[in-house]
Design an enzyme around this catalytic site. Structure first.
Site, short mmCIF file in Angstrom:
data_model
loop_
_atom_site.label_atom_id
_atom_site.label_comp_id
_atom_site.label_asym_id
_atom_site.label_seq_id
_atom_site.Cartn_x
_atom_site.Cartn_y
_atom_site.Cartn_z
CB SER A 143 -2.35 -21.19 0.22
OG SER A 143 -2.37 -19.79 -0.24
CE1 TYR A 156 -6.85 -19.93 3.25
CE2 TYR A 156 -4.71 -19.09 2.51
CZ TYR A 156 -5.88 -19.94 2.27
OH TYR A 156 -6.10 -20.46 0.93
CE LYS A 160 -6.02 -23.59 2.29
NZ LYS A 160 -6.76 -24.69 2.05
CE1 TYR A 203 2.37 -7.53 -3.09
CE2 TYR A 203 1.11 -9.69 -2.89
CZ TYR A 203 2.16 -9.10 -2.48
OH TYR A 203 3.12 -9.37 -1.71
#
Length: 247
Positions: A143, A156, A160, A203
């Site tokens: 990600s 997270y 990743k 965003y």
């Protein structure tokens, strides 16, 4: 490239009941692959994906497993051994977002986020490694939050980033058999996790010069290339697919 470069191949897509996973499954089926549709909780979605693949003239089976549990992953591969019995492509797409303030760290968040995002791909790849036919493919998912971590997303992001290290190591381990291992690094995408975070959509749209977020089929196109014979010399790499976003 032929019209159907994956004819004769069998692909396992984790988390294929919805979102990016479903788009990947459909794209690989359009490219000629038969597909193993994995799901954890979205049984109805997985069955819809399988039905759509069948309508494309390819074969599909839907199997359930919690990939955070190694024994369930082993059971999943026992089912794969029975039907379809062969495997050429593994796409480690399953993922879950979450987290929170460091001071509020909860054991259940650690178990869930690391379990699905880190241990899951490890368990799946471990079972697949001895089963993949020569010249196979493993495609992991990271990600952009691994590259540009947000406050509160440390678990997270760390999981990743670790997957990217898996990719580099596995590429060297499996390359002698012609098996390539790569990572796709998507940015904000819909349908996908972004649909559960509408407050962040603007965003991420503004972070890209395209002033939008990605589409799941655009990520599936990257996976399709990495799964194809044309990507035989691409291994150990991380493909950033985030519309040149700066976060």
């Amino acid at each position: 490239m032929t019209d159907k470069p994956l004819t004769g191949k069998v692909a396992l897509i984790t988390g294929a009941g919805r979102g990016i996973g479903r788009e990947i499954a459909l794209r690989l089926a359009r490219d000629g692959a038969d597909v193993i549709v994995h799901y954890a909780s979205s049984r109805a979605g997985a069955e819809e994906t399988a039905a759509a693949i069948t309508a494309l003239g390819r074969r599909a089976v839907a199997y359930r497993a919690d990939i955070a549990r190694r024994e369930e992953v082993a059971a999943l591969f026992a089912e794969i051994d029975r039907d379809p019995g062969v495997l050429d492509i593994v796409v480690n797409n399953s993922g879950v977002s979450g987290g929170g303030a460091l001071a509020d760290l909860r054991d259940e968040d650690v178990a869930t986020i690391f379990g699905i995002n880190l241990f899951g791909p490890l368990y799946v790849a471990s079972e697949a490694a001895g089963r993949l036919r020569d010249n196979g493919r493993i495609i992991n998912f990271s990600s952009t939050l691994a590259k540009y971590p947000l406050a509160g997303a440390g678990l997270y992001s760390a999981a990743k980033r670790a997957v990217e290290s898996f990719t580099e190591s596995w590429a060297r381990e499996l390359g002698a058999r012609g098996i390539t291992v790569n990572t796709v690094i998507p940015g904000a995408t819909s349908p996908g996790m972004m649909d559960n975070s509408p407050g962040y959509r603007a965003y991420f749209e503004n972070a890209s010069p395209f002033k939008r977020i990605g589409r799941a089929e655009e990520i599936a196109a990257v996976v399709a290339f990495l799964a194809s014979p044309e990507a035989s010399w691409v291994s150990g790499t991380h493909v950033l697919a985030n519309g040149a976003a700066n976060t």
